[in-house]
Each structure stands twice: as structure tokens, then as C-alpha cells.
Motif scaffolding. Structure first.
Motif, PDB file in Angstrom:
ATOM      1  N   ASN A  15       0.649  -1.110  -0.090  1.00 37.83           N
ATOM      2  CA  ASN A  15      -0.234  -0.210  -0.147  1.00 37.83           C
ATOM      3  C   ASN A  15       0.846   0.902   0.318  1.00 37.83           C
ATOM      4  O   ASN A  15       0.369   2.225  -0.170  1.00 37.83           O
ATOM      5  CB  ASN A  15      -0.917  -0.030   1.169  1.00 37.83           C
ATOM      6  CG  ASN A  15      -2.151  -0.926   0.867  1.00 37.83           C
ATOM      7  OD1 ASN A  15      -2.279  -1.428  -0.019  1.00 37.83           O
ATOM      8  ND2 ASN A  15      -2.537  -1.465   2.222  1.00 37.83           N
ATOM      9  N   ASN A  19      -0.517   3.213  -6.887  1.00 38.80           N
ATOM     10  CA  ASN A  19      -1.378   2.317  -7.124  1.00 38.80           C
ATOM     11  C   ASN A  19      -2.092   3.023  -8.314  1.00 38.80           C
ATOM     12  O   ASN A  19      -2.963   4.122  -7.710  1.00 38.80           O
ATOM     13  CB  ASN A  19      -2.409   1.825  -5.898  1.00 38.80           C
ATOM     14  CG  ASN A  19      -3.394   0.945  -6.102  1.00 38.80           C
ATOM     15  OD1 ASN A  19      -3.535   0.683  -7.384  1.00 38.80           O
ATOM     16  ND2 ASN A  19      -3.884   0.414  -4.970  1.00 38.80           N
ATOM     17  N   GLU A  21      -4.654   1.900  -9.766  1.00 40.45           N
ATOM     18  CA  GLU A  21      -6.069   1.682  -9.848  1.00 40.45           C
ATOM     19  C   GLU A  21      -6.649   2.648  -9.077  1.00 40.45           C
ATOM     20  O   GLU A  21      -7.865   2.981  -9.147  1.00 40.45           O
ATOM     21  CB  GLU A  21      -6.414   0.319  -8.924  1.00 40.45           C
ATOM     22  CG  GLU A  21      -6.015  -0.789  -9.946  1.00 40.45           C
ATOM     23  CD  GLU A  21      -6.305  -2.316  -9.171  1.00 40.45           C
ATOM     24  OE1 GLU A  21      -6.736  -2.318  -8.163  1.00 40.45           O
ATOM     25  OE2 GLU A  21      -5.978  -3.345  -9.759  1.00 40.45           O
ATOM     26  N   LYS A  22      -5.986   3.234  -7.919  1.00 37.26           N
ATOM     27  CA  LYS A  22      -6.498   4.420  -7.215  1.00 37.26           C
ATOM     28  C   LYS A  22      -6.188   5.717  -8.155  1.00 37.26           C
ATOM     29  O   LYS A  22      -7.380   6.593  -7.786  1.00 37.26           O
ATOM     30  CB  LYS A  22      -5.818   4.511  -5.828  1.00 37.26           C
ATOM     31  CG  LYS A  22      -6.213   3.314  -4.863  1.00 37.26           C
ATOM     32  CD  LYS A  22      -5.332   3.852  -3.540  1.00 37.26           C
ATOM     33  CE  LYS A  22      -5.826   2.555  -2.507  1.00 37.26           C
ATOM     34  NZ  LYS A  22      -5.213   3.018  -1.448  1.00 37.26           N
ATOM     35  N   SER A 128       5.075  -0.410  -9.703  1.00 31.95           N
ATOM     36  CA  SER A 128       3.617  -0.186  -9.159  1.00 31.95           C
ATOM     37  C   SER A 128       2.768  -1.349  -8.354  1.00 31.95           C
ATOM     38  O   SER A 128       3.374  -2.449  -8.411  1.00 31.95           O
ATOM     39  CB  SER A 128       2.778   0.291 -10.533  1.00 31.95           C
ATOM     40  OG  SER A 128       2.299  -0.713 -10.913  1.00 31.95           O
ATOM     41  N   TRP A 129       1.973  -0.860  -7.745  1.00 35.35           N
ATOM     42  CA  TRP A 129       1.300  -1.845  -7.123  1.00 35.35           C
ATOM     43  C   TRP A 129       0.729  -3.207  -7.753  1.00 35.35           C
ATOM     44  O   TRP A 129       1.124  -4.232  -7.408  1.00 35.35           O
ATOM     45  CB  TRP A 129      -0.107  -1.143  -6.394  1.00 35.35           C
ATOM     46  CG  TRP A 129      -0.811  -1.785  -5.294  1.00 35.35           C
ATOM     47  CD1 TRP A 129      -0.759  -1.736  -3.919  1.00 35.35           C
ATOM     48  CD2 TRP A 129      -1.737  -2.927  -5.561  1.00 35.35           C
ATOM     49  NE1 TRP A 129      -1.489  -2.402  -3.302  1.00 35.35           N
ATOM     50  CE2 TRP A 129      -2.333  -3.251  -4.073  1.00 35.35           C
ATOM     51  CE3 TRP A 129      -2.385  -3.413  -6.630  1.00 35.35           C
ATOM     52  CZ2 TRP A 129      -3.202  -4.121  -4.149  1.00 35.35           C
ATOM     53  CZ3 TRP A 129      -3.431  -4.167  -6.398  1.00 35.35           C
ATOM     54  CH2 TRP A 129      -4.079  -4.765  -5.034  1.00 35.35           C
TER      55      TRP A 129
END
Length: 438
Positions: A15, A19, A21-22, A128-129
Motif C-alpha cells: 500500500n 497504485n 487503480e486508485k 507499481s502496486w
């Protein structure tokens, strides 16, 4: 307990990474700065686990998760050890990485994330995440010695972190509007990006893709093409007890009166694509009994999933207008509601709220509750409610999905029905609240 604590530490580390996706990815066609080379560098440090098994690679606006799940079930029943990778998750990150259609354990996930973390620390560029979780999936599949990997792209295609595999079959479920600003040429931009998963000389399976977009995929030079409506056909797709009853005709065989234990007409289409995909990978027709066994076991968290009966509670993660419309039509067709209809909706900020609410047939609901998922890109519940008011509606505003379902339950009776929709993050939050309460 040690494994759980270890996984908690790995999740905390994850985290802290970037990310997308965020944050949201570039709009369709705006991928100039993207490359899979950093992903390949990370995988090289892990021993190139992504090349240890052939892959079935899926892209498309909607239906990837269900089609991947159904394909994995088919291949497992035909004796193969199957690794499945998808996103996003609904309740827990473990859902993204599955072996023989079972989520990876906390201990195994912690172990592969630790290996990935050590490799990532050797790179100059921080992955990246999504790249890190994808790499963890490949390592888990290698460790489990799977025979085939069935994986979805994230939000891209050609430049997606998943597009490094040894693709045996590329699958395109459909092309619709999502992850785009809708600028002129967006359909071609999306098709061009998604076509990047097609590999020269390898198989291609195409679902509901408009004729004028086919050339983007054919131009990549696939060795064979299976197209819905041509090389295979969904001859019948009727509502049944607990799902859909379908007939599918392919170049190899015909599968009749097969129950697919998933709700919604679109799931019949996904099942047909899954059959064509499994046939393309195996190079032959499928065992009829095994097809029936596989599809009878289908179960997708957050996809028209029933979580209660008195009142009826259905959650769905459809996050674009096509997905929302499918949820609304399925809710109306598959479930008989004798009382009131309560709709709980939350969505991402980049969506058009009026379009989404219209697609969800919000005017047929007796009560609309607007909420917002706990997510960076979430649309505030008050903003969604404002959009609803421009449509002449009078919604309730409850900040969180968990609180929204509690309010809905307090207002409902046994004959009522509650549909939760608009985002997998909303569906997941409600699912977690209800499962905790059980």
C-alpha cells in the motif's frame, strides 16, 4: 497466526507503492509513456515465472472476470492445474490469485510477496502496486506448477503489466466505453490498445465485438480466429433455476441445455466464449458431462451475487453503463420482487452519474440510497445525490456502503429487495459488512 501477521506486513508495504487503480490510468490512446519493460526486468529477477506455463489472456470492457472464471472451471474439470489472475478483488486481495479456482492462502500470498519485495528492491525504478501483485501471481503459479494460466488484463492491453505472458489464446469479450474521456476516435483507440494482447500465429477468440473494430485484432496476425456468431454460436440463452440454460454450437461440437449457475443474460454469452476458449486451448471439443459439472459450480463474488433472501439482497460490481444496464435487466428478469425495491448506488468520480443511474433503471426503485466507497477516486455521495435530484428523484444520502446497507435493512421487510450496484468497491464493502454480521 504468524502467516496472518506476515501478510499484514506485506500488505502494508504494498500500500506504500504507487497504485494506478486508485489514481486512474491514462485515457484510451494516451499511452505514450507506458512500457512493459520494467515488468520484464522485475520478472527476470524472479526467474521469469511468467513463461513457465502457456496463458489464456483476456481483455474487454466487461465480462473478463466471469469468462476467466468459467474458462478456468472448464480446464480444471478437464484435468489441468489452472492458475487464474484477475482484478479488482471484492473482499480480499487473495481473490486475485487463484489455483484451481481457489484463492491463494494467506501464508502462500505472504511468501510470494516477500520474494517479490526483495526482487523489487534491486531495481532502480519502483514497480507499481499492480505490477508487484501481478509478479506475485506469476511466482505463485510457477511454484504451484500450473499447466495453464488464465489471466485478465488490468485496465489496458498492449501496455498492461500482464502482457508479458506466453499467450496461447487471446480473448476479447467486448468493446464498450470505459477508462476513456470519450474523445473522438475512442472506440478505435480502445480496440487498438486491447488488440495488443493478440500474438501472431496464436489463437484468438472474439465475443461481442462490433464488425468495424475487428480489423484491429485481425491485423495482429492471429493463427486462428473463433468469432461469436460465426465460428461458434450461442443458439439459446434462457433463464433457468439458479442461472442460465444455454445451447452452444462450435466447430467441434454442440452443447445443449447446459446450466450456468450465474445470473444474467450476459453470463450466457460469457459461457459461450469460455467454451470456445477452452476448445481453442485444448484443440478439441469438450466432454459434455464435464462442461455441465464445471458450469454448475460457477460462483462469482460481486456479480449479481445473492447475499440474503428475507429481504432479498443482491450485489453487483458493474462499474460502467453497460455493466449497470446488465445488472438492472438481470435484477428485473431473474428475481421476483413482491415488495419494495431499494437501490444502493456508489461509483467512481470519473463516471457520468446520470448515465449510470439511468442504466440502473433507478426510476423503478422505491428508494434510492446514494453512498461512496472508501476509495481515492470515489464520487462523493452528495454529488451522486445531486445528480439524482436533477432526474426528479429524492434520494437518501448515507456516506459509506456499510452504513447504507444497515439503513436499507432497517427500512425493509421480508418481501422487499435490495440491489447494491455501481462499483465493485461498493459491492465489496457491503459484502464484507454482511459477512462479518453473519
Amino acid at each position: 497466526m504468524v502467516g496472518h501477521l506476515s501478510l499484514d506486513r506485506q500488505i502494508q508495504w504494498l500500500n506504500d507503492q504507487v497504485n494506478l487503480e486508485k489514481q486512474g490510468l491514462p485515457s484510451a490512446g494516451r499511452t505514450d509513456d507506458l512500457s512493459v519493460e520494467p515488468m520484464l526486468q522485475l520478472l527476470a529477477l524472479l526467474g521469469d515465472p511468467h513463461l513457465d506455463a502457456p496463458a489464456i489472456h483476456l481483455t474487454g470492457t466487461n465480462g473478463k472476470g466471469s469468462t476467466a472464471h468459467l474458462t478456468s472451471l472448464l480446464l480444471r474439470e478437464h484435468g489441468l492445474r489452472v492458475g487464474t489472475y484477475g482484478s479488482p478483488h471484492v473482499s480480499a486481495i487473495n481473490e486475485r490469485i487463484q489455483i484451481d479456482v481457489e484463492s491463494i492462502s494467506d501464508d502462500d500470498l505472504a511468501s510470494v510477496l516477500e520474494v517479490v519485495r526483495l526482487a523489487a528492491e534491486q531495481l532502480d525504478r519502483r514497480p507499481s502496486w499492480f505490477e508487484l501483485v501481478t509478479a506475485a501471481a506469476f511466482r505463485a503459479f510457477s511454484d504451484a506448477a500450473v499447466d495453464v494460466v488464465v489471466l485478465e488484463v488490468g485496465m489496458l492491453g498492449r501496455y498492461d503489466a500482464t502482457n508479458v505472458v506466453d499467450t496461447a489464446v487471446a480473448v476479447v469479450t467486448n468493446i464498450d466505453r470505459d477508462h476513456t474521456d470519450g474523445a473522438v476516435g475512442w472506440r478505435d483507440a480502445i480496440a487498438s490498445e486491447k488488440a495488443g494482447i493478440v500474438k501472431p500465429g496464436r489463437a484468438l477468440v472474439m465475443g461481442d465485438v462490433d464488425d468495424d473494430l475487428h480489423h484491429w485484432f485481425i491485423d495482429e496476425g492471429p493463427g486462428s480466429v473463433q468469432r461469436l456468431g460465426e465460428q461458434f454460436e450461442l443458439a439459446s440463452n434462457e433463464i433457468g433455476i439458479g442461472g442460465r440454460v444455454i445451447d452452444v454450437a462450435t466447430q467441434h461440437d454442440r452443447y445443449e441445455a447446459v446450466l450456468v449457475a450465474l445470473h444474467g443474460r450476459h453470463q450466457g454469452t460469457n459461457a459461450a466464449v469460455a467454451i470456445a476458449t477452452a476448445e481453442s486451448f485444448l484443440g478439441s471439443g469438450l466432454d459434455h458431462d464435464l462442461v455441465e459439472i464445471a458450469f454448475a459450480q460457477a460462483s462469482m463474488a460481486g456479480r449479481m451475487e445473492v447475499l440474503g433472501s428475507d429481504p432479498l439482497i443482491v450485489i453487483d460490481g458493474g462499474h460502467n453503463t453497460a455493466g449497470a444496464a446488465a445488472a438492472a435487466s438481470t435484477f428485473a428478469e431473474a428475481f421476483h420482487v413482491f415488495g419494495r425495491r431499494i437501490l444502493i448506488v456508489g461509483m467512481m468520480a470519473e463516471k457520468d452519474p446520470v448515465e449510470m443511474l439511468e442504466a440502473l433503471d433507478v426510476r423503478s426503485a422505491d428508494l434510492l440510497i446514494c453512498c461512496a466507497p472508501d476509495w481515492t477516486r470515489a464520487m462523493p455521495a452528495a454529488d451522486l445525490a445531486s445528480a439524482a435530484r436533477t432526474m426528479g428523484l429524492d434520494p437518501d444520502v448515507i456516506s459509506s456502503p456499510g452504513e447504507a446497507i444497515e439503513v436499507a435493512l432497517s427500512l425493509s421487510t421480508e418481501g422487499d429487495a435490495i440491489l447494491v450496484a455501481g462499483s465493485l468497491y461498493v459491492a465489496g464493502a457491503v459484502r464484507n459488512r454482511l459477512l462479518v454480521d453473519v
